[in-house]
Design a protein around this motif. Sequence first.
Motif, PDB file in Angstrom:
ATOM      1  N   SER A 118       0.874  -1.161   0.000  1.00 45.53           N
ATOM      2  CA  SER A 118       0.000   0.000   0.000  1.00 45.53           C
ATOM      3  C   SER A 118       0.914   1.214   0.000  1.00 45.53           C
ATOM      4  CB  SER A 118      -0.896  -0.009   1.235  1.00 45.53           C
ATOM      5  OG  SER A 118      -1.790   1.084   1.221  1.00 45.53           O
ATOM      6  N   VAL A 119       0.869   2.000  -1.077  1.00 47.55           N
ATOM      7  CA  VAL A 119       1.784   3.125  -1.221  1.00 47.55           C
ATOM      8  C   VAL A 119       1.008   4.365  -1.633  1.00 47.55           C
ATOM      9  CG1 VAL A 119       2.328   2.411  -3.595  1.00 47.55           C
ATOM     10  CG2 VAL A 119       3.872   3.950  -2.393  1.00 47.55           C
ATOM     11  N   ALA A 120       1.309   5.479  -0.981  1.00 46.65           N
ATOM     12  CA  ALA A 120       0.643   6.747  -1.277  1.00 46.65           C
ATOM     13  C   ALA A 120       1.380   7.453  -2.406  1.00 46.65           C
ATOM     14  CB  ALA A 120       0.615   7.625  -0.032  1.00 46.65           C
ATOM     15  N   ILE A 121       0.637   7.793  -3.462  1.00 44.55           N
ATOM     16  CA  ILE A 121       1.197   8.491  -4.618  1.00 44.55           C
ATOM     17  C   ILE A 121       0.465   9.813  -4.764  1.00 44.55           C
ATOM     18  CG2 ILE A 121       1.652   8.388  -7.096  1.00 44.55           C
ATOM     19  CD1 ILE A 121       3.137   6.258  -5.492  1.00 44.55           C
ATOM     20  N   ALA A 122       1.192  10.906  -4.649  1.00 41.05           N
ATOM     21  CA  ALA A 122       0.587  12.230  -4.748  1.00 41.05           C
ATOM     22  C   ALA A 122      -0.142  12.380  -6.073  1.00 41.05           C
ATOM     23  CB  ALA A 122       1.662  13.314  -4.617  1.00 41.05           C
ATOM     24  N   GLY A 123      -1.396  12.790  -6.019  1.00 43.07           N
ATOM     25  CA  GLY A 123      -2.210  12.946  -7.218  1.00 43.07           C
ATOM     26  C   GLY A 123      -3.034  11.729  -7.552  1.00 43.07           C
ATOM     27  N   LEU A 124      -2.683  10.583  -6.979  1.00 45.00           N
ATOM     28  CA  LEU A 124      -3.435   9.350  -7.241  1.00 45.00           C
ATOM     29  C   LEU A 124      -4.088   8.790  -5.996  1.00 45.00           C
ATOM     30  CD1 LEU A 124      -1.005   7.389  -9.614  1.00 45.00           C
ATOM     31  CD2 LEU A 124      -2.924   8.857 -10.270  1.00 45.00           C
ATOM     32  N   GLY A 125      -3.583   9.135  -4.840  1.00 48.21           N
ATOM     33  CA  GLY A 125      -4.074   8.550  -3.601  1.00 48.21           C
ATOM     34  C   GLY A 125      -3.282   7.312  -3.238  1.00 48.21           C
ATOM     35  N   THR A 126      -3.887   6.453  -2.455  1.00 46.26           N
ATOM     36  CA  THR A 126      -3.214   5.233  -2.006  1.00 46.26           C
ATOM     37  C   THR A 126      -3.459   4.110  -3.009  1.00 46.26           C
ATOM     38  OG1 THR A 126      -3.450   5.857   0.316  1.00 46.26           O
ATOM     39  CG2 THR A 126      -3.030   3.535  -0.163  1.00 46.26           C
ATOM     40  N   VAL A 127      -2.369   3.491  -3.440  1.00 51.82           N
ATOM     41  CA  VAL A 127      -2.437   2.361  -4.365  1.00 51.82           C
ATOM     42  C   VAL A 127      -2.241   1.077  -3.567  1.00 51.82           C
ATOM     43  CG1 VAL A 127      -1.393   1.261  -6.378  1.00 51.82           C
ATOM     44  CG2 VAL A 127      -1.564   3.762  -6.274  1.00 51.82           C
ATOM     45  N   ASP A 128      -3.258   0.251  -3.541  1.00 46.00           N
ATOM     46  CA  ASP A 128      -3.198  -1.060  -2.876  1.00 46.00           C
ATOM     47  C   ASP A 128      -3.039  -2.130  -3.947  1.00 46.00           C
ATOM     48  OD1 ASP A 128      -3.651  -0.244  -0.112  1.00 46.00           O
ATOM     49  OD2 ASP A 128      -5.667   0.311  -0.805  1.00 46.00           O
ATOM     50  N   ALA A 129      -2.037  -2.975  -3.794  1.00 49.60           N
ATOM     51  CA  ALA A 129      -1.739  -3.924  -4.859  1.00 49.60           C
ATOM     52  C   ALA A 129      -1.189  -5.234  -4.317  1.00 49.60           C
ATOM     53  CB  ALA A 129      -0.716  -3.317  -5.828  1.00 49.60           C
ATOM     54  N   VAL A 130      -1.355  -6.269  -5.121  1.00 48.59           N
ATOM     55  CA  VAL A 130      -0.713  -7.562  -4.896  1.00 48.59           C
ATOM     56  C   VAL A 130       0.654  -7.534  -5.562  1.00 48.59           C
ATOM     57  CG1 VAL A 130      -0.828 -10.039  -5.410  1.00 48.59           C
ATOM     58  CG2 VAL A 130      -2.907  -8.784  -4.809  1.00 48.59           C
ATOM     59  N   ALA A 140      -3.778   7.687 -18.524  1.00 49.00           N
ATOM     60  CA  ALA A 140      -2.406   7.199 -18.431  1.00 49.00           C
ATOM     61  C   ALA A 140      -1.413   8.341 -18.287  1.00 49.00           C
ATOM     62  CB  ALA A 140      -2.072   6.358 -19.670  1.00 49.00           C
ATOM     63  N   GLU A 141      -1.685   9.473 -18.921  1.00 44.82           N
ATOM     64  CA  GLU A 141      -0.762  10.601 -18.824  1.00 44.82           C
ATOM     65  C   GLU A 141      -0.661  11.108 -17.384  1.00 44.82           C
ATOM     66  OE1 GLU A 141      -0.009  15.050 -20.775  1.00 44.82           O
ATOM     67  OE2 GLU A 141      -1.604  13.756 -21.538  1.00 44.82           O
ATOM     68  N   ALA A 142      -1.798  11.234 -16.720  1.00 40.13           N
ATOM     69  CA  ALA A 142      -1.797  11.691 -15.332  1.00 40.13           C
ATOM     70  C   ALA A 142      -1.126  10.669 -14.417  1.00 40.13           C
ATOM     71  CB  ALA A 142      -3.221  11.963 -14.868  1.00 40.13           C
ATOM     72  N   ALA A 143      -1.415   9.393 -14.652  1.00 35.05           N
ATOM     73  CA  ALA A 143      -0.789   8.352 -13.838  1.00 35.05           C
ATOM     74  C   ALA A 143       0.718   8.323 -14.049  1.00 35.05           C
ATOM     75  CB  ALA A 143      -1.394   6.996 -14.173  1.00 35.05           C
ATOM     76  N   GLY A 144       1.149   8.479 -15.291  1.00 33.79           N
ATOM     77  CA  GLY A 144       2.575   8.502 -15.572  1.00 33.79           C
ATOM     78  C   GLY A 144       3.267   9.672 -14.905  1.00 33.79           C
ATOM     79  N   ALA A 145       2.617  10.838 -14.921  1.00 29.34           N
ATOM     80  CA  ALA A 145       3.203  12.023 -14.290  1.00 29.34           C
ATOM     81  C   ALA A 145       3.311  11.835 -12.782  1.00 29.34           C
ATOM     82  CB  ALA A 145       2.366  13.253 -14.614  1.00 29.34           C
ATOM     83  N   TRP A 205       3.378   8.916 -10.976  1.00 32.94           N
ATOM     84  CA  TRP A 205       4.391   7.915 -10.653  1.00 32.94           C
ATOM     85  C   TRP A 205       5.785   8.422 -11.002  1.00 32.94           C
ATOM     86  CZ3 TRP A 205       4.317   3.782  -7.671  1.00 32.94           C
ATOM     87  CH2 TRP A 205       3.101   3.127  -7.412  1.00 32.94           C
ATOM     88  N   GLY A 206       5.899   9.196 -12.070  1.00 28.76           N
ATOM     89  CA  GLY A 206       7.201   9.757 -12.436  1.00 28.76           C
ATOM     90  C   GLY A 206       7.736  10.689 -11.368  1.00 28.76           C
ATOM     91  N   ALA A 207       6.852  11.515 -10.796  1.00 29.58           N
ATOM     92  CA  ALA A 207       7.273  12.405  -9.713  1.00 29.58           C
ATOM     93  C   ALA A 207       7.717  11.596  -8.504  1.00 29.58           C
ATOM     94  CB  ALA A 207       6.124  13.339  -9.353  1.00 29.58           C
ATOM     95  N   TRP A 208       6.988  10.523  -8.219  1.00 34.97           N
ATOM     96  CA  TRP A 208       7.379   9.632  -7.110  1.00 34.97           C
ATOM     97  C   TRP A 208       8.750   9.021  -7.354  1.00 34.97           C
ATOM     98  CZ3 TRP A 208       8.211   4.287  -6.951  1.00 34.97           C
ATOM     99  CH2 TRP A 208       8.210   3.689  -5.677  1.00 34.97           C
ATOM    100  N   LEU A 209       8.958   8.506  -8.557  1.00 32.90           N
ATOM    101  CA  LEU A 209      10.225   7.860  -8.900  1.00 32.90           C
ATOM    102  C   LEU A 209      11.371   8.863  -8.863  1.00 32.90           C
ATOM    103  CD1 LEU A 209      11.386   5.115  -9.753  1.00 32.90           C
ATOM    104  CD2 LEU A 209      10.969   5.754 -12.127  1.00 32.90           C
ATOM    105  N   ASN A 210      11.143  10.045  -9.411  1.00 29.91           N
ATOM    106  CA  ASN A 210      12.194  11.070  -9.387  1.00 29.91           C
ATOM    107  C   ASN A 210      12.522  11.494  -7.959  1.00 29.91           C
ATOM    108  OD1 ASN A 210      13.143  12.445 -12.146  1.00 29.91           O
ATOM    109  ND2 ASN A 210      11.112  11.601 -12.434  1.00 29.91           N
ATOM    110  N   GLY A 211      11.481  11.540  -7.108  1.00 31.13           N
ATOM    111  CA  GLY A 211      11.714  11.934  -5.727  1.00 31.13           C
ATOM    112  C   GLY A 211      12.602  10.962  -4.977  1.00 31.13           C
TER     113      GLY A 211
END
Length: 240
Positions: A169-181, A224-229, A231-237
């Motif tokens: 469960s990871v918080a991504i700014a602009g997307l909220g919390t992503v819960d995943a397997v 997809a563009e918003a999601a990419g932006a 996650w990209g900000a998260w990755l760059n951070g």
Amino acid sequence: MMAKEFKIVHESEIEGTPQQVFDAATQGTSGWLWPMEGELEPRSGGAGPMGSVVTVWEPPLRYSNRMDGEGGFFNQLDFDIAELPDGKSWLRYVHSGVIFEDWDNQYDGAAKHTAFYQHTLGQYVKFFAGKQAAFADVQGPATSSSPEAFEAVKAALGIHDGGAGGHVSVAIAGLGTVDAVVDYLDPNFVGLRTEDAMIRFFGRNAFGSVVGMTIHLFADGADAEAAGAAWGAWLNGLHS
């Protein structure tokens, strides 16, 4: 520069029919690989994706394409599908071609990428068969080429060395919390699956490049563009 040929063979059982696997290989690549440029002609000798030629078209059991170029270059993909009981299939996938330099490292990277992509194909067929994906490709900054860069990604996701099958469960700014397997985990790759998406992380820092990720969104109207932006900000951070 002399070309050296390679051949990578990967076999797997997939929870889906041969037709579903065949369609994923020829029509649904945005869901597990990336959107293929160019329209595929459904016949032997027809135009294939990305400038290739369809060399075998025998739905739903066999599909191949091949691309040839200068200096002995070629790239060939072969899908041989067999029907198994209970709606399952057996896929024998072969990727062959040539590598021009840094052969050992490039071959190792290609073989490990193949295992991850083929696993992702199986996940797509099992959970999202027939759906097209909104797709984003995200590359980390130059600093994510460092040896420890991918470990930082796994730590930020909350992934430890427990293997696949856990949850994050990871918080991504602009997307909220992503819960995943966690559907795939090894030293170089992480696969996450949610109810309507697959998110794949590539530790290409191990092969002389930067950390990257792909996002495959299956919900209607997914951006997809918003999601990419985001996650990209998260990755760059993580690597600023």
